[in-house]
Design a protein around this motif. Structure first.
Motif, mmCIF file in Angstrom:
data_model
loop_
_atom_site.group_PDB
_atom_site.id
_atom_site.type_symbol
_atom_site.label_atom_id
_atom_site.label_comp_id
_atom_site.label_asym_id
_atom_site.label_seq_id
_atom_site.Cartn_x
_atom_site.Cartn_y
_atom_site.Cartn_z
ATOM 1 N N VAL A 1 73.540 -17.748 38.243
ATOM 2 C CA VAL A 1 74.575 -16.982 37.562
ATOM 3 C C VAL A 1 74.858 -17.658 36.227
ATOM 4 C CG1 VAL A 1 76.969 -16.197 37.639
ATOM 5 C CG2 VAL A 1 75.576 -16.147 39.706
ATOM 6 N N GLU B 1 73.131 -13.172 31.784
ATOM 7 C CA GLU B 1 72.277 -12.727 32.890
ATOM 8 C C GLU B 1 73.081 -12.118 34.028
ATOM 9 O OE1 GLU B 1 69.767 -15.858 34.221
ATOM 10 O OE2 GLU B 1 68.987 -16.335 32.234
ATOM 11 N N HIS B 2 74.364 -12.460 34.107
ATOM 12 C CA HIS B 2 75.199 -11.968 35.198
ATOM 13 C C HIS B 2 76.630 -11.851 34.675
ATOM 14 C CE1 HIS B 2 77.355 -11.815 39.030
ATOM 15 N NE2 HIS B 2 76.213 -11.495 39.593
ATOM 16 N N VAL C 1 77.267 -14.373 46.226
ATOM 17 C CA VAL C 1 75.864 -14.636 45.889
ATOM 18 C C VAL C 1 75.290 -15.703 46.819
ATOM 19 C CG1 VAL C 1 74.316 -15.488 44.097
ATOM 20 C CG2 VAL C 1 76.161 -13.928 43.502
ATOM 21 N N HIS D 1 71.502 -13.863 41.918
ATOM 22 C CA HIS D 1 72.496 -13.061 41.209
ATOM 23 C C HIS D 1 72.014 -11.638 40.988
ATOM 24 C CE1 HIS D 1 69.712 -14.557 38.194
ATOM 25 N NE2 HIS D 1 70.170 -13.683 37.334
ATOM 26 N N ARG D 2 70.689 -11.443 40.903
ATOM 27 C CA ARG D 2 70.146 -10.085 40.794
ATOM 28 C C ARG D 2 69.979 -9.442 42.167
ATOM 29 N NH1 ARG D 2 68.065 -8.861 35.779
ATOM 30 N NH2 ARG D 2 67.880 -10.589 34.309
#
Length: 422
Positions: free
Chosen positions: A175, A179-180, A244, A315-316
């Motif tokens: 994270v 990106e998040h 997460v 995180h994805r």
């Protein structure tokens, strides 16, 4: 700080002595208060701080006020000493001395120079009131700044430490800012805490809420709204990071469940497609809905989720798994509904077959199975229901005619109408 008594006529010796004792006690209280203010931790902090905004302006005014307080106190001290000297001349002062003492103790006998463009004149009581007023104003400023400094910076530092721990944990699960969303939130909270601490340290009075109707020095409380918002935002991020982390722990089991749900949906759709072919072959004059193909888009996204897991992109993976779980359940529900819709004509045919045989058995129990019309109508309905393709509408009418004939025979309503075989 105390308050002296009101002025009056020429005082006698006892009144003078009581007034001097009271003024001496008040002098001591004033001195103690000023020395305490001089040594107050908040005042020392204010003297050494680089101040801005409201606090800078108020402190400049307060420093002038404190300096003026000492000037007033020195004048008060000198006037009191002079009155004591007059009283010490004789054990039993005469009328002239008592009149002088009355003037010194109750009249405007104190002159303070250099405080304004003109010299100020006070009674001792009036000067004490003035010092009380200035002292309360100065103490309020010092106590207020000290209260904010005592409350907020330490709390901000603790929250910043928690922020650093959360950021380290966030980085460990991928994270990061850009990106998040949680990574972006951490950056925003970091900036807010940095700015907030700087502002609190340099302008503490900007973070003070005075108590409504309170006149006491320091009446009110620190304004923690911005700190509280940052703390809530960090708690939201922390929960997101925990989610997460939870994904990292149970992602394999969740992926397996997803594969199972999608496999069941695929099998159900295959069953629906096979059933549709059977319905089209066996049922006539019926609208059979089309059956969709296998959920290839979901399978592709499931493969993406597995890829995220292999590369530890938690995180994805977290939002993707949540979306896939919901959509997979919806896909399975649609597949089941499709199967139900496709096989509905077969269910109707099965229900008609069961109803026809149930009435035949009922007729047989009553010894009417050999009735020619019942036999004729039963055979007609059976041929329709067991032939392919089956016309459900005509078959249903045939079953209804058999039911009606059987009902008439069983009720003993008389001979059955023999006209027609359908």
């Amino acid at each position: 700080m105390g308050v002296t008594g009101p002025p009056g006529p020429v005082m006698d010796r006892d009144e003078v002595d009581r007034a001097l004792a009271r003024l001496g006690a008040e002098h001591k209280a004033v001195e103690d208060s000023l020395l305490a203010l001089q040594d107050h931790a908040g005042r020392r902090l204010l003297e050494g701080a680089e101040l801005t905004g409201t606090t800078k302006d108020r402190w400049a005014d307060t420093e002038r006020t404190i300096s003026l307080l000492w000037t007033y106190f020195d004048a008060y001290t000198a006037a009191l000493e002079e009155a004591r000297e007059v009283r010490a001349r004789r054990r039993w002062p005469g009328r002239d001395e008592l009149a002088e003492l009355t003037e010194r103790l109750r009249g405007e006998s104190v002159t303070v120079s250099g405080t304004t463009t003109l010299a100020e004149r006070f009674t001792l009581a009036g000067l004490l009131d003035r010092m009380n007023e200035l002292y309360a104003r100065s103490l309020d400023m010092v106590v207020t700044a000290d209260a904010v400094w005592s409350a907020l910076p330490a709390r901000i530092d603790l929250l910043a430490a928690e922020l650093n721990r959360t950021r380290s944990l966030a980085h460990s699960v991928g994270v990061r800012p850009g990106e998040h969303p949680a990574g972006d939130d951490l950056e925003a909270i970091t900036h807010e805490l940095t700015v907030l601490r700087s502002q609190v340290v340099t302008d503490p009075l900007a973070f003070w809420r005075p108590a409504a109707g309170s006149s006491a020095p320091g009446g009110g409380r620190p304004d923690t709204d911005r700190y509280d918002r940052a703390a809530r935002a960090l708690e939201d991020v922390r929960r997101e990071i925990e989610a997460v982390l939870q994904v990292r722990q149970d992602s394999e089991a969740r992926l397996l469940r997803l594969r199972d749900v999608l496999s069941r949906a695929d099998r159900t759709l295959a069953e629906a497609r096979a059933a549709r072919g059977e319905v089209l072959a066996k049922i006539a004059a019926s609208e059979v809905p089309a059956v969709s193909g296998p959920p290839t888009a979901l399978q592709e996204r499931l493969a993406t989720a597995a890829e995220y897991r292999r590369h530890a992109r938690w995180h994805r993976l977290s939002p993707l798994l949540e979306a896939l779980e919901q959509e997979a359940e919806e896909e399975l529900l649609r597949a089941r509904e499709s199967l139900t819709a496709v096989t509905a004509p077969l269910a109707v045919r099965a229900e008609l077959r069961g109803r026809l045989d149930a009435y035949k058995a009922k007729v047989a129990r009553h010894g009417m199975a050999e009735d020619p019309l019942l036999i004729e109508r039963y055979d007609a309905a059976r041929r329709m229901l067991w032939s392919a393709p089956c016309d459900l509408r005509a078959a249903e009418q045939a079953v209804l005619r058999y039911q009606q004939a059987a009902a008439e025979v069983l009720s003993g309503a008389g001979p059955v109408d023999r006209r027609g075989s359908q």
